[in-house]
Design a protein around this motif. Structure first.
Motif, mmCIF file in Angstrom:
data_model
loop_
_atom_site.group_PDB
_atom_site.id
_atom_site.type_symbol
_atom_site.label_atom_id
_atom_site.label_comp_id
_atom_site.label_asym_id
_atom_site.label_seq_id
_atom_site.Cartn_x
_atom_site.Cartn_y
_atom_site.Cartn_z
ATOM 1 N N SER A 191 0.838 -1.196 0.000
ATOM 2 C CA SER A 191 0.000 0.000 0.000
ATOM 3 C C SER A 191 0.871 1.242 0.000
ATOM 4 N N GLN A 192 0.390 2.273 -0.714
ATOM 5 C CA GLN A 192 1.117 3.554 -0.720
ATOM 6 C C GLN A 192 0.121 4.687 -0.495
ATOM 7 N N THR A 193 0.596 5.713 0.189
ATOM 8 C CA THR A 193 -0.268 6.838 0.554
ATOM 9 C C THR A 193 0.088 8.091 -0.225
ATOM 10 N N GLY B 176 -0.614 8.601 -3.481
ATOM 11 C CA GLY B 176 -1.498 8.853 -4.616
ATOM 12 C C GLY B 176 -0.861 8.563 -5.960
ATOM 13 N N THR C 135 -6.323 2.693 -6.064
ATOM 14 C CA THR C 135 -5.054 3.342 -6.415
ATOM 15 C C THR C 135 -3.947 2.996 -5.444
ATOM 16 N N GLU C 136 -4.292 2.954 -4.152
ATOM 17 C CA GLU C 136 -3.258 2.826 -3.142
ATOM 18 C C GLU C 136 -2.843 1.397 -2.848
ATOM 19 N N HIS C 137 -3.511 0.415 -3.440
ATOM 20 C CA HIS C 137 -3.338 -0.972 -3.023
ATOM 21 C C HIS C 137 -2.979 -1.851 -4.223
ATOM 22 N N SER D 83 6.378 2.378 -6.113
ATOM 23 C CA SER D 83 5.387 3.215 -6.776
ATOM 24 C C SER D 83 6.071 4.467 -7.316
#
Lengths: 109, 113
Positions: free
Chosen positions: B24-26, B28, B71-73, B93
């Motif tokens: 996961s990324q935060t 965007g 988007t985040e996963h 990412s």
């Protein structure tokens, strides 16, 4: 065919010395050449990068030299410190990237 | 520090088990990637995604599958793990103005017995 070749595989440098890692690439369409630093147990982190329209880029003690005609680029670490001991990866591409096999750098105090 | 997370960090499982590695990324970022990393070897791209509902295979053939519903996963799944799947898996990412700069997670070290 390996797209990016990196050497040496390992490097030992005295504190204060210069560390030099070399990479060569195959595809002339590549337009972005980053170097990553990886510490044990961590993911790679971008250190410095260059585009082929310049021959050198310097950020602090880290310098990339780029030779477009020879399809080679290198990382120079000036005044190497024990904290620089890590694995360094070069990469080449644009959008999708190809990585070198990594260089394990050890800086001896 | 990059805001990209991977779980679990370490996983030891038996042959034939189904596993999912989470990423996961935060930030965007539109683009996400999965790499496989073995000692002394280059990072090999196994999957990538340029946005929601978009996934592609990388240069290294892999029996794993990925999905990108949000988007985040960007989870990676192995339906039936084998010892040959033992490796380090790195998620990354990129996006925005620095589209070429990839931010990597800490990795998942998978061991299949």
């Amino acid at each position: 065919q390996q797209q990016v070749k990196q050497s040496p595989q390992s490097l030992i440098v005295q504190k204060g010395g210069i560390s030099i890692i070399n990479c060569a690439y195959e595809n002339t369409a590549f337009d972005y050449f980053p170097w990553y630093q990886q510490f044990p147990g961590k993911g790679p982190a971008l250190l410095i990068a260059i585009r082929p329209d310049v021959s050198e880029k310097k950020e602090g003690r880290f310098t990339i030299s780029f030779n477009k005609s020879a399809k080679q680029f290198s990382l120079h670490i000036m005044d190497s410190q024990p904290g620089d001991s890590a694995t360094y990866f070069c990469a080449a591409g644009g959008g999708q990237f190809y990585f070198g096999t990594g260089t394990s750098l050890t800086v001896i105090p | 520090e990059a805001d990209i997370y991977q779980t679990p960090r370490y996983l030891v499982i038996g042959t034939g088990k189904k596993i999912t590695l989470e990423c996961s990324q935060t930030m965007g970022h539109d683009k996400m990637y999965w790499y496989q990393q073995d000692p002394g070897m280059e990072l090999h791209l196994i999957h990538y995604s340029y946005g929601v509902n978009s996934t592609e295979k990388g240069d290294l053939s892999s029996e794993s599958t990925v999905s990108r519903i949000r988007t985040e996963h960007f989870p990676l799944t192995l339906e039936s793990a084998r010892p040959s799947h033992t490796s380090q898996y790195l998620c990354a990412s990129s996006g925005g103005l620095a589209d070429n700069e990839q931010f990597f997670g800490p990795g998942t070290r998978l061991t299949v017995l």
